[in-house]
Design a protein around this motif. Sequence first.
Motif, short mmCIF file in Angstrom:
data_model
loop_
_atom_site.label_atom_id
_atom_site.label_comp_id
_atom_site.label_asym_id
_atom_site.label_seq_id
_atom_site.Cartn_x
_atom_site.Cartn_y
_atom_site.Cartn_z
N ALA A 1 0.82 -1.21 0.00
CA ALA A 1 0.00 0.00 0.00
C ALA A 1 0.85 1.26 0.00
CB ALA A 1 -0.94 0.00 1.20
N THR A 2 1.85 1.31 0.87
CA THR A 2 2.68 2.52 0.93
C THR A 2 3.52 2.67 -0.34
OG1 THR A 2 4.39 1.32 2.17
CG2 THR A 2 2.75 2.53 3.45
N ASN A 3 3.94 1.55 -0.92
CA ASN A 3 4.69 1.63 -2.18
C ASN A 3 3.82 2.17 -3.31
OD1 ASN A 3 6.99 0.64 -0.97
ND2 ASN A 3 6.69 -1.47 -1.66
N ILE A 4 2.58 1.71 -3.38
CA ILE A 4 1.67 2.19 -4.42
C ILE A 4 1.40 3.68 -4.25
CG2 ILE A 4 -0.75 2.12 -5.19
CD1 ILE A 4 0.91 -0.08 -6.42
N GLY B 1 4.30 9.95 -9.31
CA GLY B 1 4.91 10.14 -10.62
C GLY B 1 3.86 10.29 -11.71
N SER B 2 4.31 10.62 -12.90
CA SER B 2 3.39 10.84 -14.02
C SER B 2 3.19 9.59 -14.86
CB SER B 2 3.93 11.96 -14.92
OG SER B 2 5.23 11.63 -15.39
N GLU B 3 4.03 8.57 -14.65
CA GLU B 3 3.94 7.36 -15.46
C GLU B 3 2.85 6.43 -14.92
OE1 GLU B 3 5.64 6.65 -18.26
OE2 GLU B 3 6.44 8.69 -18.11
N PRO B 4 2.19 5.68 -15.81
CA PRO B 4 1.22 4.68 -15.36
C PRO B 4 1.91 3.62 -14.51
CG PRO B 4 1.02 5.08 -17.73
CD PRO B 4 2.28 5.76 -17.28
N LEU B 5 1.16 3.03 -13.61
CA LEU B 5 1.69 1.95 -12.77
C LEU B 5 1.36 0.61 -13.41
CD1 LEU B 5 0.66 3.22 -9.22
CD2 LEU B 5 2.75 3.66 -10.48
N ARG B 6 2.32 -0.29 -13.44
CA ARG B 6 2.14 -1.63 -13.99
C ARG B 6 2.10 -2.62 -12.82
NH1 ARG B 6 3.85 -2.56 -19.18
NH2 ARG B 6 5.13 -4.35 -18.55
N VAL B 7 0.97 -3.28 -12.64
CA VAL B 7 0.76 -4.12 -11.45
C VAL B 7 0.24 -5.49 -11.88
CG1 VAL B 7 -0.38 -4.31 -9.21
CG2 VAL B 7 0.25 -2.06 -10.09
N HIS C 1 -3.46 -6.05 -8.84
CA HIS C 1 -3.96 -4.95 -9.66
C HIS C 1 -5.24 -4.38 -9.05
CE1 HIS C 1 -6.39 -3.23 -12.98
NE2 HIS C 1 -5.21 -2.73 -13.36
N GLY C 2 -6.13 -5.28 -8.61
CA GLY C 2 -7.36 -4.81 -7.99
C GLY C 2 -7.11 -4.05 -6.70
N LEU C 3 -6.14 -4.52 -5.92
CA LEU C 3 -5.80 -3.84 -4.68
C LEU C 3 -5.22 -2.46 -4.97
CD1 LEU C 3 -5.41 -3.72 -1.63
CD2 LEU C 3 -3.34 -5.09 -1.89
N ALA C 4 -4.31 -2.38 -5.94
CA ALA C 4 -3.72 -1.08 -6.29
C ALA C 4 -4.78 -0.11 -6.77
CB ALA C 4 -2.65 -1.28 -7.36
N THR C 5 -5.70 -0.60 -7.58
CA THR C 5 -6.76 0.27 -8.11
C THR C 5 -7.62 0.82 -6.98
OG1 THR C 5 -6.80 -0.98 -10.18
CG2 THR C 5 -8.74 0.35 -9.67
N THR D 1 -3.15 5.94 -13.82
CA THR D 1 -3.57 4.75 -14.55
C THR D 1 -2.82 3.54 -14.02
OG1 THR D 1 -3.98 6.09 -16.52
CG2 THR D 1 -3.73 3.71 -16.83
N VAL D 2 -3.56 2.43 -13.84
CA VAL D 2 -2.95 1.19 -13.38
C VAL D 2 -3.11 0.15 -14.48
CG1 VAL D 2 -2.83 -0.52 -11.55
CG2 VAL D 2 -3.64 1.78 -11.03
N ILE D 3 -2.00 -0.27 -15.06
CA ILE D 3 -2.02 -1.21 -16.18
C ILE D 3 -1.84 -2.63 -15.65
CG2 ILE D 3 -0.85 -1.89 -18.30
CD1 ILE D 3 0.04 1.01 -18.61
N PRO D 4 -2.76 -3.55 -15.97
CA PRO D 4 -2.59 -4.93 -15.53
C PRO D 4 -1.50 -5.64 -16.33
CG PRO D 4 -4.55 -4.73 -16.89
CD PRO D 4 -4.02 -3.33 -16.70
N ILE D 5 -0.65 -6.37 -15.64
CA ILE D 5 0.39 -7.16 -16.30
C ILE D 5 0.37 -8.58 -15.74
CG2 ILE D 5 1.86 -5.14 -16.72
CD1 ILE D 5 3.63 -6.09 -14.39
#
Length: 294
Positions: A161-164, A170-176, A224-228, A243-247
Amino acid sequence: MRLLIAGWHGQVARALIEAAPSLPHIKALAAGRAALDVRDPRSIERAFSDISPNVVINTAAYTAVDRAEADEDAAFALNRDGARLLARAAARRDVPILHVSTHYVFDGTKKEPYVESDTPSPQTVFGCSKLEGERAVAETNARHVIVRTGWVFGPSGRNFATNILASANGSEPLRVVADQKGNPTYAPHLAALLLDVAGRLAAEPADGLWGTYHAAGSGVTSWHGLATEILARASVTSDTEPTVIPISSVDYPTAAPRPKNSTLDCGLLYERFGLRLPPWQEGVAACVACRFES
């Protein structure tokens, strides 16, 4: 209840330390490595002498999952050998021990949630060391309750949670990763449950309660669901929602393989103790609120 909490820096230990003073029936001593090194019998004896506990909660653990792959001796020294020494010291005094373990004792290949009777098959050094710790506690102290949990997060320290929340600046999308599932568990919710269980072990005849239980946040999601959910809650305060991109897992390689399925069935805990952790979304809401208030 005189409670000895072994551990200091982990998410669960910190939550226990914060919660215990608010309960007037508990006298708690939380001892980190400087005061209580569970690998050292003399250190354990000093801690028992200081508080004369009638319940012990063991949260002390080597939890660096990836680092453990190259640091096997240290992981087993703390997670197995330290657990055994602490359980043995408690047993000599007829004191019950509440030992915190992990979903990593399973391989993650089961499609349904894991129940306590499923055969463990850890795939990592961390998981193997924690399973050996479970066995050491059970063999050494008949008056034991082992609680497996998973995906623990909280408002402080380094965790998912704290990492997310930090990365969201930042401005870049997160890949989770989106192809691993589990029960996110809010550390203060788990701490409250552990204190409740500890109180019952101290106050009641507990002959039918000893054994292994699963305790994790209610409901299932992916990383990904948790990050969102975390970022959606945070956006109420910050007006930003990256934006959170699923990987897939193969796109995020780690030294220690992560189980595809980390979900735990917690029905036995409810059946015997009448306890169930709140939905994981409630934990996220509390975590984010605490984070932005601090």
